[in-house]
Design an enzyme around this catalytic site. Structure first.
Site, PDB file in Angstrom:
ATOM      1  N   HIS A 189      28.004  44.169  57.278  1.00  0.00           N
ATOM      2  CA  HIS A 189      28.844  43.487  56.282  1.00  0.00           C
ATOM      3  C   HIS A 189      29.551  44.453  55.351  1.00  0.00           C
ATOM      4  O   HIS A 189      30.632  44.170  54.836  1.00  0.00           O
ATOM      5  CB  HIS A 189      28.022  42.446  55.518  1.00  0.00           C
ATOM      6  CG  HIS A 189      27.818  41.224  56.336  1.00  0.00           C
ATOM      7  ND1 HIS A 189      26.666  41.008  57.035  1.00  0.00           N
ATOM      8  CD2 HIS A 189      28.643  40.195  56.630  1.00  0.00           C
ATOM      9  CE1 HIS A 189      26.785  39.873  57.712  1.00  0.00           C
ATOM     10  NE2 HIS A 189      27.971  39.362  57.474  1.00  0.00           N
ATOM     11  N   ARG A 299      33.716  33.364  53.816  1.00  0.00           N
ATOM     12  CA  ARG A 299      32.285  33.708  53.786  1.00  0.00           C
ATOM     13  C   ARG A 299      31.748  33.262  52.427  1.00  0.00           C
ATOM     14  O   ARG A 299      31.710  34.034  51.476  1.00  0.00           O
ATOM     15  CB  ARG A 299      32.105  35.219  53.981  1.00  0.00           C
ATOM     16  CG  ARG A 299      32.287  35.702  55.423  1.00  0.00           C
ATOM     17  CD  ARG A 299      31.902  37.163  55.563  1.00  0.00           C
ATOM     18  NE  ARG A 299      31.764  37.574  56.948  1.00  0.00           N
ATOM     19  CZ  ARG A 299      32.729  38.134  57.676  1.00  0.00           C
ATOM     20  NH1 ARG A 299      33.920  38.338  57.149  1.00  0.00           N
ATOM     21  NH2 ARG A 299      32.512  38.488  58.929  1.00  0.00           N
ATOM     22  N   ARG A 335      32.828  28.315  55.516  1.00  0.00           N
ATOM     23  CA  ARG A 335      31.547  28.427  56.197  1.00  0.00           C
ATOM     24  C   ARG A 335      30.442  28.191  55.175  1.00  0.00           C
ATOM     25  O   ARG A 335      30.438  28.804  54.105  1.00  0.00           O
ATOM     26  CB  ARG A 335      31.383  29.812  56.808  1.00  0.00           C
ATOM     27  CG  ARG A 335      29.965  29.960  57.350  1.00  0.00           C
ATOM     28  CD  ARG A 335      29.718  31.221  58.058  1.00  0.00           C
ATOM     29  NE  ARG A 335      29.630  32.357  57.175  1.00  0.00           N
ATOM     30  CZ  ARG A 335      29.529  33.611  57.624  1.00  0.00           C
ATOM     31  NH1 ARG A 335      29.567  33.842  58.913  1.00  0.00           N
ATOM     32  NH2 ARG A 335      29.423  34.608  56.796  1.00  0.00           N
ATOM     33  N   ASN A 457      30.214  39.258  65.798  1.00  0.00           N
ATOM     34  CA  ASN A 457      29.311  40.283  65.246  1.00  0.00           C
ATOM     35  C   ASN A 457      27.865  39.908  65.539  1.00  0.00           C
ATOM     36  O   ASN A 457      27.095  40.704  66.057  1.00  0.00           O
ATOM     37  CB  ASN A 457      29.504  40.417  63.727  1.00  0.00           C
ATOM     38  CG  ASN A 457      30.947  40.616  63.364  1.00  0.00           C
ATOM     39  OD1 ASN A 457      31.700  41.211  64.124  1.00  0.00           O
ATOM     40  ND2 ASN A 457      31.360  40.118  62.218  1.00  0.00           N
ATOM     41  N   ASP A 458      27.525  38.674  65.203  1.00  0.00           N
ATOM     42  CA  ASP A 458      26.163  38.232  65.506  1.00  0.00           C
ATOM     43  C   ASP A 458      25.990  37.942  66.983  1.00  0.00           C
ATOM     44  O   ASP A 458      24.939  38.234  67.553  1.00  0.00           O
ATOM     45  CB  ASP A 458      25.800  36.999  64.657  1.00  0.00           C
ATOM     46  CG  ASP A 458      25.345  37.423  63.261  1.00  0.00           C
ATOM     47  OD1 ASP A 458      24.540  38.363  63.178  1.00  0.00           O
ATOM     48  OD2 ASP A 458      25.827  36.840  62.277  1.00  0.00           O
ATOM     49  N   ARG A 468      22.994  44.947  64.414  1.00  0.00           N
ATOM     50  CA  ARG A 468      24.313  45.305  63.865  1.00  0.00           C
ATOM     51  C   ARG A 468      24.208  46.230  62.673  1.00  0.00           C
ATOM     52  O   ARG A 468      25.207  46.752  62.186  1.00  0.00           O
ATOM     53  CB  ARG A 468      25.140  44.043  63.535  1.00  0.00           C
ATOM     54  CG  ARG A 468      24.557  43.213  62.424  1.00  0.00           C
ATOM     55  CD  ARG A 468      25.235  41.863  62.332  1.00  0.00           C
ATOM     56  NE  ARG A 468      26.467  41.895  61.549  1.00  0.00           N
ATOM     57  CZ  ARG A 468      27.108  40.809  61.131  1.00  0.00           C
ATOM     58  NH1 ARG A 468      26.654  39.610  61.460  1.00  0.00           N
ATOM     59  NH2 ARG A 468      28.200  40.898  60.423  1.00  0.00           N
ATOM     60  N   CYS A 505      36.260  34.707  64.948  1.00  0.00           N
ATOM     61  CA  CYS A 505      36.369  35.248  63.597  1.00  0.00           C
ATOM     62  C   CYS A 505      35.500  36.491  63.376  1.00  0.00           C
ATOM     63  O   CYS A 505      35.472  37.038  62.289  1.00  0.00           O
ATOM     64  CB  CYS A 505      36.042  34.178  62.545  1.00  0.00           C
ATOM     65  SG  CYS A 505      34.354  33.580  62.657  1.00  0.00           S
TER      66      CYS A 505
END
Ligand code: PEP
Ligand code: MG
Length: 544
Positions: A189, A299, A335, A457-458, A468, A505
């Site tokens: 992040h 986010r 989200r 990413n996840d 990550r 995304c």
């Protein structure tokens, strides 16, 4: 002074030069330097005085804007800062050889555990207050970024062992030329935030030992290198390269701006919506001026990260409303809270875990903490009348989670109706495809939602088993995109079959070497950080 070279992974392609400033983070409290008893006690006294000042100011503001009941919490905070027993224990720790930060931390942890174990709801709640005060004191003691005398106005290259997302969101972006962290990976992040700020950064350099406050350094994010204390010759060469690079980047940007208002359509006629990933209201205007057609990922946890207490429904509503209004009818996908794992928020008091990425995070926390979840859902619903707002659920693995979330959403709608509050009754609900489970179950999940957005990413982390956050394995991501691509394809087919749409995304959406493949799979939307909007738009129109 001898030159020092540090290699890591570059984030964005920029080049910057400037003085280094070492970041002293909250996480390093336990490793603080002990400056001697007298000085530590003096530091504690000063921090207490400043904390009290800050609390009184907040109390005054809360009294004026929220009311007497809400302001009471600050009275409790002030009492704790002045509490003889609590502070007596901190002083004992200092007398025993601990620095002030560590003494506060140890005492607060001990008090917190004791209060939590008494089985009394009221006292258990005071644990949160103790943690709040402890964090506030530690933050004051560490002063956030180190403040070198006489250098405060100069922009600097920030150097840290690591930065947590909450530390990153609280950085003063206007002061930072770029940053370098010993830990971290391109999809952590911290890196995502660096991209959003549009500043060059270097993550995973292994160690930052040997770098000092005030060292002059050259940061080349394109090559993934930081050179501290360079020679005159190197500085000259670097400055020449930097201006050539900036000139080309400027020309490219001008070209992209000239085509910015045309919809992004491939040569084969496939229309792709270009949306922005943002974390706050402040990013809305830059997103719009870079051609964002919507917000593909707000986010929302960043709003929770940059503070010490839960935001109220009212605060959430006003922030979502502002974004919806500024976007003038363009879609804003909010989200719901993705707290946990690397995004720890102290006042949530989440348990320490062996495997946080596989642990208690996102929708799992929200479905347990209905009060927190419903405040957010109600705020989103209320904001939905001010624009085109959609809801997106993170970290979904099962139908059950969608059903439970939708039940709570319906409950919120009923409550709002009885209170005479309006909302968009047809608000779209989507989910993130971030787990292999979600992709593999996408045929069933697609029946329940309006859209999917792939959090690569996840999804990458869980599919190819690569943490990550871990720089030692980060290189495995680049060469192993195929398994993730297959899951995206599967999800794309599933949602299209049900008449919905799919976006991406995660950071892969900004990787121009993958755009053609994503378009081939029928991806309808790409959502990227603001500095990548123009580039992705340009790339889509070059696709077949
Ligand atoms: C993702 O996982 O790809 C994503 C977009 O969510 P986050 O990076 O916030 O976990
Ligand atoms: Mg994610």
């Amino acid at each position: 002074m001898a030159e020092k070279v540090y290699k890591g992974t570059g984030i964005s392609n920029g080049k910057v030069s400037g003085k280094i400033r070492i970041f002293k983070s909250g996480g390093q409290a336990a490793r603080g330097i002990y400056r001697g008893k007298a000085q530590e006690l003096r530091r504690l006294d000063n921090a207490r005085a400043l904390a009290l000042e800050q609390i009184r100011a907040l109390e005054k503001k809360a009294l004026a804007t929220l009311g007497e009941k809400e302001a009471q919490i600050f009275e409790i905070h002030a009492m704790l800062v002045e509490d003889e027993d609590f502070m007596g224990s901190v002083i004992e720790e200092i007398n025993g050889g601990k620095c002030a930060e560590e003494a506060v931390e140890i005492t607060a942890r001990g008090y917190g555990e004791m209060l939590g174990s008494l089985g009394d709801e009221y006292l258990a709640e005071r644990k949160t207050d103790i943690m709040d005060i402890s964090n506030q004191l530690i933050r004051i003691l560490q002063g956030g970024v180190s403040q070198n005398e006489g250098e405060m106005d100069e922009k600097y290259i920030l150097v840290a062992l690591d930065l947590t997302p909450s530390q990153t969101v609280q950085l003063d972006a206007d002061k930072i030329l770029g940053f370098v962290t010993a830990e971290g990976t391109p999809s952590s992040h911290t890196a995502i935030l660096a991209r959003a700020m549009g500043i060059p950064a270097l993550v995973g350099v292994g160690t930052v030992d040997g770098l000092n406050d005030g060292d002059f350094a050259l940061l080349n994010a394109e090559k993934g290198v930081l050179v501290a204390c360079p020679s005159e010759k190197e500085i000259k060469e670097f400055e020449k390269e930097k201006s050539a690079f900036n000139k080309i980047a400027k020309e490219h940007e001008m070209y992209l701006r000239s085509v910015m208002n045309k919809p992004a359509v491939t040569r084969g006629g496939h229309r792709v919506m270009i949306y922005a990933n943002i974390g706050s209201e402040g990013e809305v205007s830059p997103a719009l001026s870079n051609g964002a057609e919507g917000i593909g990922l707000l986010r929302s946890e960043f709003l929770y990260l940059s503070r010490d207490t839960y935001p109220t429904e009212e605060e959430l509503f006003s922030s979502y409303k502002e974004i919806a209004v500024k976007m003038q009818g363009k879609r804003v996908i909010i989200r719901t809270l993705d707290v946990g794992a690397d995004k720890q928020i102290p006042y949530f008091n989440l348990p320490r875990e062996e495997n946080p990425a596989l642990g208690y995070r996102a929708i799992r926390v929200c479905l347990d903490r209905e009060d927190v979840f419903k405040a957010q859902l109600r705020a989103i619903l209320r904001a939905s009348v001010f624009g085109h707002v959609a809801i997106m659920l993170p970290m979904v693995i099962s139908l059950d989670e969608i059903e439970k979330s939708k039940e709570l959403l319906e409950e919120c709608k009923r409550e709002l109706l009885t209170q005479g509050q309006s909302f968009d009754s047809k608000i779209e609900v989507g989910i993130m495809i971030e787990t292999p489970a979600a992709a593999l179950m996408s045929h069933s999940l697609a029946k329940e939602v309006d859209f999917f957005s792939v959090g690569t990413n996840d999804l990458t982390q869980y599919t190819i088993a690569v943490d990550r956050q871990n720089p030692n394995v980060a290189h495995l991501c680049e060469k192993n995109t195929e398994p993730v691509m297959r899951l995206i394809k599967m999800s794309s087919e599933a949602i299209h079959q049900e008449g919905g749409w799919i976006g991406v995304c995660g950071e892969m959406a900004a990787d121009l070497s993958l755009t053609q493949q994503l378009v081939n799979m029928g991806v309808d939307e790409l959502s990227v950080s603001v500095p990548y909007l123009l580039g992705v738009r340009g790339k889509v129109s070059e696709c077949r």
